[in-house]
Design an enzyme around this catalytic site. Structure first.
Site, PDB file in Angstrom:
ATOM      1  N   ARG A 102       0.878  -1.185   0.000  1.00 58.27           N
ATOM      2  CA  ARG A 102       0.000   0.000   0.000  1.00 58.27           C
ATOM      3  C   ARG A 102       0.907   1.225   0.000  1.00 58.27           C
ATOM      4  NH1 ARG A 102      -5.280   1.539   3.503  1.00 58.27           N
ATOM      5  NH2 ARG A 102      -6.096   0.132   1.937  1.00 58.27           N
ATOM      6  N   HIS A 129      -7.486   0.812  -6.403  1.00 59.04           N
ATOM      7  CA  HIS A 129      -7.673  -0.026  -5.214  1.00 59.04           C
ATOM      8  C   HIS A 129      -8.320  -1.349  -5.669  1.00 59.04           C
ATOM      9  CE1 HIS A 129      -7.859  -1.125  -1.148  1.00 59.04           C
ATOM     10  NE2 HIS A 129      -8.691  -0.235  -0.658  1.00 59.04           N
ATOM     11  N   GLN A 132     -10.061  -3.894  -3.162  1.00 64.16           N
ATOM     12  CA  GLN A 132     -11.351  -3.417  -2.661  1.00 64.16           C
ATOM     13  C   GLN A 132     -12.452  -3.646  -3.688  1.00 64.16           C
ATOM     14  OE1 GLN A 132     -12.180  -1.760   0.474  1.00 64.16           O
ATOM     15  NE2 GLN A 132     -14.157  -2.383  -0.340  1.00 64.16           N
ATOM     16  N   ASP A 219     -17.144   7.203  -1.704  1.00 62.20           N
ATOM     17  CA  ASP A 219     -15.902   7.090  -0.941  1.00 62.20           C
ATOM     18  C   ASP A 219     -15.605   8.484  -0.386  1.00 62.20           C
ATOM     19  OD1 ASP A 219     -13.426   6.237   0.054  1.00 62.20           O
ATOM     20  OD2 ASP A 219     -12.393   6.445  -1.873  1.00 62.20           O
ATOM     21  N   CYS A 259     -16.324   1.654   0.752  1.00 62.49           N
ATOM     22  CA  CYS A 259     -15.135   0.859   1.087  1.00 62.49           C
ATOM     23  C   CYS A 259     -14.701   1.047   2.534  1.00 62.49           C
ATOM     24  CB  CYS A 259     -13.989   1.192   0.139  1.00 62.49           C
ATOM     25  SG  CYS A 259     -13.418   2.893   0.277  1.00 62.49           S
ATOM     26  N   ARG A 287     -13.521  -8.469   1.756  1.00 62.77           N
ATOM     27  CA  ARG A 287     -12.100  -8.187   1.512  1.00 62.77           C
ATOM     28  C   ARG A 287     -11.282  -9.440   1.811  1.00 62.77           C
ATOM     29  NH1 ARG A 287     -10.059  -3.030   1.700  1.00 62.77           N
ATOM     30  NH2 ARG A 287      -8.176  -4.099   1.008  1.00 62.77           N
TER      31      ARG A 287
END
Ligand code: CP
Ligand code: NVA
Length: 301
Positions: A102, A129, A132, A219, A259, A287
């Site tokens: 990440r 991402h 996700q 988001d 998310c 996830r």
């Protein structure tokens, strides 16, 4: 599957294969069926940004697969002191069987894959991402029974989530509609990809984007690394909240995805969040299952 760097690298069929394996692993996990498909394998995890879900779900996931994880943060390692990613890649490849990272720049993830010799999994960059969105697609399919032909809409920032949802959604046959203010649109690379699909719509009007949607997604307005822009962003995104008025545009049985972490009263109202909590927390759980499928596909095959 060699790496998971971005969904642009995958075909729709490959995405569906990952989702199918994720469903199977979820079933096995729920029924106490052991699946040590990565017995003794080590996943290196690099975090240059904060995380709750990614951190825990990857570590639990690799353990459930019979492997184990080693975690590096930029603070406590030489990464934070500027050791080039090209060197980190070649060093870690001699110790671990796969790397989850990440970080900020997508180029760093790509360089890790280029210079290292083990599978690399993108656990979020500024650009995308993918883990996700695999979990999101898995969740939508779980509740709706299908993906093809559904309309997904994303309201908010043209950020890593919007980018991956556009690519993932279109590749699996969904119609994708996104609403973002001028100046906060997805990067040209994503728009160029989406241009090839008639069922893609870009607007600055959230109500238009949400019209007849089966899935409504948002988001945060300020992503990690953008904290200094918070005030400016709050002003730019006024009117982009998923609230009851916006949900009235979508189909009656529309589901919401987020998310997480969520900011109630900003990108989503507290009422809509709670009304859709069962979908949102299943998404968080998925996830784990989706990433286990990615770990098996990359490190196990
Ligand atoms: N959604 C997500 O990636 O959560 P974390 O930042 O907690 O990992
Ligand atoms: N867009 C958000 C996603 C967090 C999971 C961020 O990058 O901070």
């Amino acid at each position: 599957m060699k790496h998971l760097l971005k969904l642009l690298d995958m075909s729709g069929e490959e995405i569906i294969e990952v989702l199918n394996l994720a469903d199977q692993l979820k079933y096995e996990t729920k029924h106490g069926i052991e699946h040590h498909r990565l017995k003794g394998k080590c996943l290196g995890m690099i975090f240059e940004k904060s995380s709750t879900r990614t951190r825990v779900s990857f570590e639990v996931g690799i353990n459930q697969l019979g492997g184990y994880a080693v975690v590096l943060s930029s603070d406590g390692s030489q990464i934070g002191r500027g050791e080039p990613v090209q060197d980190t890649a070649r060093v870690l490849s001699r110790y671990v069987d796969g790397i989850m990272i990440r970080t900020f720049g997508q180029d760093e993830v790509e360089a890790l894959a280029e210079y290292g010799s083990v599978p690399v999994i993108n656990g979020l960059t500024d650009f995308c991402h993918p883990c996700q969105v695999l979990a999101d697609l898995m969740t939508v399919r779980e509740f709706k029974g299908t993906l093809e032909g559904l309309k997904m809409c994303f309201i908010g920032d043209g950020n890593n989530m919007m980018n991956s949802l556009i690519v993932g959604g279109l590749k699996v046959g969904m119609a994708v509609s996104v609403a973002c203010p001028e100046g906060y649109r997805p990067p040209q690379e994503i728009l160029d990809f989406a241009k090839g699909y008639d069922c893609f719509e870009l607007t600055d009007d959230p109500m238009t984007a949400a019209k007849d949607a089966d899935v409504v997604i948002t988001d945060v307005w300020t992503s990690m690394g953008q904290e200094e822009e918070r005030q400016k962003r709050e002003a730019a995104f006024a009117g982009y909240c998923i609230d009851e008025k916006l949900m009235a545009q979508a189909k009656e049985d529309a589901m919401v995805q987020h998310c997480l972490p969520a900011h109630r009263g900003e990108e989503i109202s507290a009422e809509v969040f709670e009304a859709h909590a069962k979908y949102i927390f299943e998404e968080a759980e998925n996830r784990l299952h989706a990433q286990k499928a990615v770990l098996v596909k990359t490190m196990g095959e």
